[in-house]
Scaffold this motif. Structure first.
Motif, PDB file in Angstrom:
ATOM      1  N   GLY A 196       0.837  -1.193   0.000  1.00 24.32           N
ATOM      2  CA  GLY A 196       0.000   0.000   0.000  1.00 24.32           C
ATOM      3  C   GLY A 196       0.868   1.237   0.000  1.00 24.32           C
ATOM      4  O   GLY A 196       2.096   1.158   0.146  1.00 24.32           O
ATOM      5  N   ARG A 197       0.258   2.414  -0.147  1.00 24.63           N
ATOM      6  CA  ARG A 197       1.001   3.678  -0.203  1.00 24.63           C
ATOM      7  C   ARG A 197       1.266   4.267   1.173  1.00 24.63           C
ATOM      8  O   ARG A 197       2.195   5.051   1.354  1.00 24.63           O
ATOM      9  CB  ARG A 197       0.226   4.693  -1.057  1.00 24.63           C
ATOM     10  CG  ARG A 197      -0.035   4.247  -2.491  1.00 24.63           C
ATOM     11  CD  ARG A 197       1.257   4.035  -3.257  1.00 24.63           C
ATOM     12  NE  ARG A 197       1.009   3.677  -4.652  1.00 24.63           N
ATOM     13  CZ  ARG A 197       1.953   3.265  -5.490  1.00 24.63           C
ATOM     14  NH1 ARG A 197       3.204   3.152  -5.067  1.00 24.63           N
ATOM     15  NH2 ARG A 197       1.649   2.941  -6.738  1.00 24.63           N
ATOM     16  N   ASN A 198       0.430   3.910   2.140  1.00 26.81           N
ATOM     17  CA  ASN A 198       0.583   4.438   3.492  1.00 26.81           C
ATOM     18  C   ASN A 198       1.399   3.444   4.315  1.00 26.81           C
ATOM     19  O   ASN A 198       0.898   2.416   4.757  1.00 26.81           O
ATOM     20  CB  ASN A 198      -0.790   4.672   4.134  1.00 26.81           C
ATOM     21  CG  ASN A 198      -0.692   5.397   5.456  1.00 26.81           C
ATOM     22  OD1 ASN A 198       0.224   5.169   6.243  1.00 26.81           O
ATOM     23  ND2 ASN A 198      -1.645   6.286   5.713  1.00 26.81           N
ATOM     24  N   ALA A 204       2.510  -4.773   4.856  1.00 31.64           N
ATOM     25  CA  ALA A 204       3.848  -4.927   4.290  1.00 31.64           C
ATOM     26  C   ALA A 204       4.426  -6.262   4.742  1.00 31.64           C
ATOM     27  O   ALA A 204       4.138  -6.745   5.843  1.00 31.64           O
ATOM     28  CB  ALA A 204       4.770  -3.791   4.724  1.00 31.64           C
ATOM     29  N   ALA A 205       5.229  -6.850   3.859  1.00 30.54           N
ATOM     30  CA  ALA A 205       6.022  -8.022   4.235  1.00 30.54           C
ATOM     31  C   ALA A 205       7.459  -7.550   4.426  1.00 30.54           C
ATOM     32  O   ALA A 205       7.936  -6.693   3.671  1.00 30.54           O
ATOM     33  CB  ALA A 205       5.958  -9.089   3.155  1.00 30.54           C
ATOM     34  N   VAL A 235       3.071 -15.411  10.241  1.00 32.28           N
ATOM     35  CA  VAL A 235       2.327 -14.927  11.409  1.00 32.28           C
ATOM     36  C   VAL A 235       2.189 -13.411  11.325  1.00 32.28           C
ATOM     37  O   VAL A 235       3.172 -12.695  11.112  1.00 32.28           O
ATOM     38  CB  VAL A 235       3.041 -15.329  12.708  1.00 32.28           C
ATOM     39  CG1 VAL A 235       2.306 -14.758  13.921  1.00 32.28           C
ATOM     40  CG2 VAL A 235       3.131 -16.849  12.809  1.00 32.28           C
ATOM     41  N   VAL A 236       0.984 -12.926  11.491  1.00 29.84           N
ATOM     42  CA  VAL A 236       0.703 -11.490  11.395  1.00 29.84           C
ATOM     43  C   VAL A 236       1.101 -10.787  12.689  1.00 29.84           C
ATOM     44  O   VAL A 236       0.775 -11.242  13.792  1.00 29.84           O
ATOM     45  CB  VAL A 236      -0.789 -11.232  11.113  1.00 29.84           C
ATOM     46  CG1 VAL A 236      -1.087  -9.731  11.097  1.00 29.84           C
ATOM     47  CG2 VAL A 236      -1.197 -11.863   9.780  1.00 29.84           C
ATOM     48  N   SER A 237       1.820  -9.684  12.543  1.00 32.43           N
ATOM     49  CA  SER A 237       2.128  -8.806  13.671  1.00 32.43           C
ATOM     50  C   SER A 237       1.691  -7.400  13.289  1.00 32.43           C
ATOM     51  O   SER A 237       1.227  -7.157  12.167  1.00 32.43           O
ATOM     52  CB  SER A 237       3.625  -8.838  13.986  1.00 32.43           C
ATOM     53  OG  SER A 237       4.379  -8.337  12.894  1.00 32.43           O
ATOM     54  N   SER A 238       1.840  -6.478  14.213  1.00 30.64           N
ATOM     55  CA  SER A 238       1.441  -5.098  13.934  1.00 30.64           C
ATOM     56  C   SER A 238       2.537  -4.148  14.361  1.00 30.64           C
ATOM     57  O   SER A 238       2.945  -4.139  15.520  1.00 30.64           O
ATOM     58  CB  SER A 238       0.146  -4.760  14.687  1.00 30.64           C
ATOM     59  OG  SER A 238      -0.192  -3.393  14.501  1.00 30.64           O
ATOM     60  N   ARG A 239       3.045  -3.387  13.393  1.00 28.22           N
ATOM     61  CA  ARG A 239       3.980  -2.308  13.666  1.00 28.22           C
ATOM     62  C   ARG A 239       3.488  -1.108  12.869  1.00 28.22           C
ATOM     63  O   ARG A 239       3.978  -0.827  11.786  1.00 28.22           O
ATOM     64  CB  ARG A 239       5.405  -2.702  13.253  1.00 28.22           C
ATOM     65  CG  ARG A 239       6.116  -3.558  14.286  1.00 28.22           C
ATOM     66  CD  ARG A 239       7.355  -4.205  13.737  1.00 28.22           C
ATOM     67  NE  ARG A 239       7.091  -5.595  13.379  1.00 28.22           N
ATOM     68  CZ  ARG A 239       7.945  -6.366  12.721  1.00 28.22           C
ATOM     69  NH1 ARG A 239       9.099  -5.872  12.330  1.00 28.22           N
ATOM     70  NH2 ARG A 239       7.649  -7.610  12.458  1.00 28.22           N
ATOM     71  N   GLY A 240       2.467  -0.471  13.392  1.00 29.06           N
ATOM     72  CA  GLY A 240       1.728   0.512  12.627  1.00 29.06           C
ATOM     73  C   GLY A 240       0.645  -0.217  11.864  1.00 29.06           C
ATOM     74  O   GLY A 240      -0.461  -0.405  12.339  1.00 29.06           O
ATOM     75  N   GLY A 241       0.987  -0.676  10.659  1.00 32.66           N
ATOM     76  CA  GLY A 241       0.079  -1.517   9.894  1.00 32.66           C
ATOM     77  C   GLY A 241       0.416  -2.981  10.114  1.00 32.66           C
ATOM     78  O   GLY A 241       1.363  -3.327  10.815  1.00 32.66           O
TER      79      GLY A 241
END
Length: 258
Positions: A196-198, A204-205, A235-241
């Motif tokens: 994505g742009r944001n 993001a990978a 595994v999904v994590s969150s660092r912002g997105g």
């Protein structure tokens, strides 16, 4: 000069054809014997406890989704109370004391992993480096996806990279995400495949600098992946997105050209 990426994709396709032919998973995914035993309990969707006390973690697969009870029930139906043989390259326990292995129920030519994948009750983890075995597991997963079995009966089984909120709902769970890599950037020791742009909100990978050579050696260097449609798993994590960190080439599948 031959494009190394093309060679890699052609090789992968050849292995998939091999796996879907008359050869069985027993031939493709049964490395050195690690012993045998009887299953005393099913711990979770990919772990067994044998009567001698050993806990076995099924190699090469992950449980998709958040329904843990379903995964345990599926594994119980296949292996609970059964005599099994274990196969693997290394029988050393992990930090939790579990032995990673391919497991075969007595009398079956297919691994328990293969059976779970064929029923749509598991996802390929992408961490098996042996090509024949990786291709065989992928073929089993593909068969379930084509038939919309188990996990694949849900329309949201593969997350859309354009819907970061849906991906965030899977934090802490092994998930498959599909989309187009819009840009590639490096920040410190990490390379980001941005879908994505944001950068602070979209999916993001990420690939650590020390892992990049393995991807480049397989013809999947980050810059080559830019503007290509791919499928990633992890595994999904969150660092912002939402984020999925890529540790192995097997976590990436190229779906088409530019």
């Amino acid at each position: 000069m031959t494009d190394p990426a093309w060679c890699y994709r052609a090789s992968a396709a050849a292995f998939l054809v091999l796996a879907s032919s008359g050869q069985t998973l027993a031939a493709d995914c049964a490395p050195e014997p690690q012993g045998e035993g009887r299953v005393a309990a099913v711990v979770d969707g990919r772990s067994l406890r044998l009567e001698d006390g050993r806990e076995v973690r099924l190699a090469g697969i992950e449980r998709g989704g958040t329904d843990r009870a379903s995964g345990r029930a599926a594994l119980s139906a296949i292996a609970a109370g059964r005599e099994v043989t274990l196969h693997g390259e290394d029988d050393s326990p992990d930090r939790y004391g579990r032995q990673g292995a391919f497991v075969f129920v007595a009398g079956s030519e297919h691994s328990v992993q293969s059976e779970l994948l064929r029923r749509g009750e598991a996802l390929v983890s992408g961490d098996i480096s042996e090509k024949n075995c990786a291709a065989a597991l992928a073929a089993a997963e593909n068969a379930a996806r084509d038939a919309k079995l188990g996990i694949w009966a849900e329309t949201t089984a593969i997350k859309n990279s354009e819907s970061p909120g849906d991906i965030l709902a899977a934090i802490g769970h092994f998930t498959v995400v599909e989309g187009r890599v819009l840009s590639v950037r490096q920040a410190g020791a990490m390379t980001y495949l941005n879908f994505g742009r944001n950068w602070t909100r979209d999916f993001a990978a990420t690939i650590s600098r020390r892992i990049i050579p393995a991807f480049e050696g397989a013809g999947l260097g980050p810059k080559w992946l830019e503007n290509r449609r791919i499928r990633v798993r992890g595994v999904v994590s969150s660092r912002g997105g939402p984020r999925i960190e890529l540790f192995r080439v097997g976590q990436v599948e190229v779906l088409g050209g530019k």
